[in-house]
Design a protein around this motif. Structure first.
Motif, short mmCIF file in Angstrom:
data_model
loop_
_atom_site.label_atom_id
_atom_site.label_comp_id
_atom_site.label_asym_id
_atom_site.label_seq_id
_atom_site.Cartn_x
_atom_site.Cartn_y
_atom_site.Cartn_z
N PRO A 1 19.05 3.31 11.53
CA PRO A 1 18.55 1.93 11.57
C PRO A 1 19.39 1.05 10.66
CG PRO A 1 17.08 3.32 10.29
CD PRO A 1 18.08 4.24 10.93
N PRO A 2 19.22 -0.27 10.75
CA PRO A 2 20.10 -1.18 9.99
C PRO A 2 19.89 -1.17 8.48
CG PRO A 2 18.41 -2.40 11.18
CD PRO A 2 18.33 -1.00 11.67
N THR A 3 18.70 -0.79 8.03
CA THR A 3 18.42 -0.75 6.59
C THR A 3 17.54 0.47 6.31
OG1 THR A 3 16.30 -1.95 6.56
CG2 THR A 3 18.32 -3.28 6.60
N PRO A 4 17.38 0.82 5.04
CA PRO A 4 16.36 1.84 4.72
C PRO A 4 14.99 1.37 5.18
CG PRO A 4 17.83 1.47 2.86
CD PRO A 4 18.13 0.39 3.84
N ILE A 5 14.07 2.30 5.30
CA ILE A 5 12.70 1.96 5.72
C ILE A 5 11.71 2.15 4.57
CG2 ILE A 5 13.16 2.47 8.14
CD1 ILE A 5 11.67 5.17 7.68
N ALA A 6 12.20 2.54 3.40
CA ALA A 6 11.35 2.75 2.23
C ALA A 6 12.26 2.97 1.03
CB ALA A 6 10.44 3.96 2.43
N LEU A 7 11.65 3.19 -0.13
CA LEU A 7 12.40 3.48 -1.34
C LEU A 7 12.45 4.99 -1.53
CD1 LEU A 7 10.75 0.87 -3.73
CD2 LEU A 7 12.68 0.54 -2.19
N PRO B 1 16.54 -6.00 0.40
CA PRO B 1 15.90 -5.30 -0.72
C PRO B 1 15.39 -3.90 -0.41
CG PRO B 1 14.40 -6.93 0.21
CD PRO B 1 15.72 -7.13 0.89
N GLU B 2 15.07 -3.63 0.85
CA GLU B 2 14.45 -2.34 1.16
C GLU B 2 15.34 -1.17 0.74
OE1 GLU B 2 11.55 -0.80 1.28
OE2 GLU B 2 11.02 -2.15 2.93
N GLY B 3 14.76 -0.24 0.01
CA GLY B 3 15.48 0.96 -0.41
C GLY B 3 16.33 0.81 -1.64
N ARG B 4 16.48 -0.39 -2.15
CA ARG B 4 17.45 -0.65 -3.23
C ARG B 4 16.91 -0.39 -4.63
NH1 ARG B 4 22.87 -1.52 -1.78
NH2 ARG B 4 22.99 -2.83 0.09
N PHE B 5 15.67 0.07 -4.77
CA PHE B 5 15.05 0.21 -6.09
C PHE B 5 14.61 1.65 -6.29
CE2 PHE B 5 14.63 -4.03 -4.42
CZ PHE B 5 15.06 -4.82 -5.47
N LEU B 6 15.02 2.23 -7.41
CA LEU B 6 14.77 3.66 -7.64
C LEU B 6 13.32 3.91 -8.04
CD1 LEU B 6 16.19 6.45 -7.76
CD2 LEU B 6 16.38 6.10 -10.22
N HIS C 1 7.72 -4.20 -0.01
CA HIS C 1 6.50 -5.02 -0.01
C HIS C 1 5.42 -4.38 -0.85
CE1 HIS C 1 3.27 -7.61 1.36
NE2 HIS C 1 2.58 -6.54 1.71
N GLU C 2 5.28 -3.06 -0.78
CA GLU C 2 4.27 -2.37 -1.58
C GLU C 2 4.59 -2.48 -3.08
OE1 GLU C 2 2.52 1.19 1.19
OE2 GLU C 2 4.62 1.35 0.59
N VAL C 3 5.86 -2.48 -3.42
CA VAL C 3 6.25 -2.65 -4.82
C VAL C 3 5.81 -4.03 -5.32
CG1 VAL C 3 8.19 -2.84 -6.43
CG2 VAL C 3 8.20 -1.07 -4.67
N LEU C 4 6.06 -5.06 -4.50
CA LEU C 4 5.69 -6.42 -4.91
C LEU C 4 4.19 -6.54 -5.09
CD1 LEU C 4 8.03 -8.67 -2.72
CD2 LEU C 4 8.34 -7.93 -5.09
N VAL C 5 3.42 -5.93 -4.20
CA VAL C 5 1.95 -5.98 -4.31
C VAL C 5 1.50 -5.32 -5.61
CG1 VAL C 5 -0.21 -5.15 -3.33
CG2 VAL C 5 1.54 -6.11 -1.83
N ALA C 6 2.07 -4.15 -5.92
CA ALA C 6 1.71 -3.43 -7.14
C ALA C 6 2.12 -4.21 -8.39
CB ALA C 6 2.34 -2.05 -7.15
N LEU C 7 3.29 -4.83 -8.36
CA LEU C 7 3.73 -5.64 -9.50
C LEU C 7 2.78 -6.81 -9.73
CD1 LEU C 7 7.60 -5.77 -8.94
CD2 LEU C 7 6.43 -4.77 -10.92
N GLY C 8 2.26 -7.36 -8.64
CA GLY C 8 1.35 -8.49 -8.75
C GLY C 8 0.04 -8.12 -9.42
N LYS C 9 -0.27 -6.82 -9.46
CA LYS C 9 -1.52 -6.36 -10.09
C LYS C 9 -1.29 -5.81 -11.50
CE LYS C 9 -3.49 -5.03 -5.60
NZ LYS C 9 -3.97 -3.89 -4.77
N ALA C 10 -0.04 -5.73 -11.92
CA ALA C 10 0.27 -5.16 -13.24
C ALA C 10 -0.18 -6.12 -14.35
CB ALA C 10 1.75 -4.86 -13.36
N GLU C 11 -0.89 -5.60 -15.34
CA GLU C 11 -1.41 -6.44 -16.40
C GLU C 11 -0.34 -6.77 -17.44
OE1 GLU C 11 -3.30 -2.91 -19.24
OE2 GLU C 11 -4.62 -4.35 -18.26
N LYS C 12 -0.49 -7.93 -18.04
CA LYS C 12 0.40 -8.42 -19.10
C LYS C 12 1.85 -8.53 -18.62
CE LYS C 12 -2.90 -8.31 -22.27
NZ LYS C 12 -3.40 -9.49 -22.98
#
Length: 340
Positions: free
Chosen positions: A283-289, A160-165, A125-136
């Motif tokens: 737990p069933p999924t990662p809790i962060a990246l 999706p959680e944890g799946r992005f390096l 979720h934090e990644v998506l928020v940051a991407l939403g603020k990225a310019e251009k």
């Protein structure tokens, strides 16, 4: 007019022409190597697809980057053999950039790059928020849920959680947030594929995904490089001994939006799929990246006998082999009742 006067007039005209040509050549040469009029660092020029050379020069003048004659720009492009070969795109115009350098960049398609950094320990979720603020950057994920996003990047059915390096990814104008997510997803898959075969033997981890889950817990428990493997070792031994992991970051993750910055005793007893005080195992999924160092720690935990740890309050942790020792550490570092 006498012949002599005529010759003198022609000579004067020739000298004037030669002088004018010499001046013009010097002025043209100065133009090609003189810095453009860049008002501040970080400026750029965005050339639209299909722009003619004349339109490009007009845009340079409109932006105040150049007041030179369009003829000079045309002659310079011909001299450099780049006329008709300029690419569309956004180009950086740093202080000190010359017309010659700008045309060379346009001819080579060296468009302006920006960087987006995924920070170790961020949630999806934090990644998506940051991407939403990225310019251009085109925001193609707007309005999509997690399942739709994973479908779009070619990973249908995955959580999706944890799946992005966590890493820094370069992008150019026209790229979308989905492009970055796709690259980060591929980078994490490649990292796991490379590291999993070299893992320590007899780990209580059945799959690379299990390692990713454990690594995400280690990532949230400590940011200290010298403690990651130690904390991973504690969790590995607890898994081997069929003990509850009892790690607060998983509880916090399971609380979702109800977490307000502080965890209470009732939260530790309220069951969720992520409450490792009430449910055994991972737990069933990662809790962060998790970053690569945390993944390495999960695959190569430190040997030892400690089964517990508690934060000292300075970023480090006190480790304990027994519950009695752990209780003393908690009293000292959490309740400030250290025994002498």
């Amino acid at each position: 007019m006498t012949r002599k006067t005529w010759r003198n007039t022609i000579l004067v005209l020739l000298l004037a022409l030669i002088g004018a040509a010499a001046w013009g050549w010097r002025d043209f040469s100065r133009f090609g190597n003189a810095p453009l009029h860049v008002a501040a660092q970080g400026e750029s020029i965005d050339i639209a697809r299909g722009s003619s050379f004349k339109e490009i020069v007009r845009q340079l003048r409109d932006q105040g980057l150049s007041s030179a004659s369009p003829l000079y720009w045309r002659l310079l492009a011909v001299q450099m053999r780049v006329a008709g070969k300029l690419h569309a795109g956004e180009y950086a115009t740093p202080v000190g950039l010359t017309p010659r350098q700008l045309l060379a960049n346009m001819a080579a398609g060296r468009v302006m790059q920006r960087n987006f950094t995924i920070v170790d320990g961020w949630t999806f979720h934090e990644v998506l928020v940051a991407l939403g603020k990225a310019e251009k950057l085109q925001h193609a994920t707007a309005g999509l849920d997690d399942a739709a996003i994973m479908q779009k990047i070619g990973a249908p059915g995955e959580q999706p959680e944890g799946r992005f390096l966590p890493e820094t990814y370069a992008y150019v104008k026209g790229d979308s947030d989905l492009d970055i997510l796709k690259r980060a997803h591929a980078a994490m898959a490649k990292t796991l594929d490379a590291l999993w075969p070299g893992r320590d033997k007899d780990l209580p981890l059945a799959t690379p995904y299990d390692a990713l889950i454990l690594a995400s817990i280690v990532e949230k428990e400590t940011g200290r490089a010298d403690e990651r493997a130690k904390i991973a070792g504690v969790f590995v031994r607890r898994l081997e001994d069929h003990m509850l992991l009892q790690t607060d970051p998983t509880v916090i993750y399971g609380m979702g939006d109800s977490y307000q910055g502080k965890i209470h005793k009732v939260d530790l007893t309220t069951d969720t799929p992520y409450n490792t005080y009430t449910r055994p195992g991972l737990p069933p999924t990662p809790i962060a990246l998790p970053g690569k160092p945390a993944i390495m720690a999960a695959l190569h935990p430190a040997a030892g006998t400690a089964l517990y740890f508690v934060a000292r309050g300075d970023g480090s942790h006190a480790f304990a082999d027994t519950l009695a020792e752990q209780n003393r550490n908690v009293a000292c570092y959490q309740l400030k009742r250290c025994s002498q």
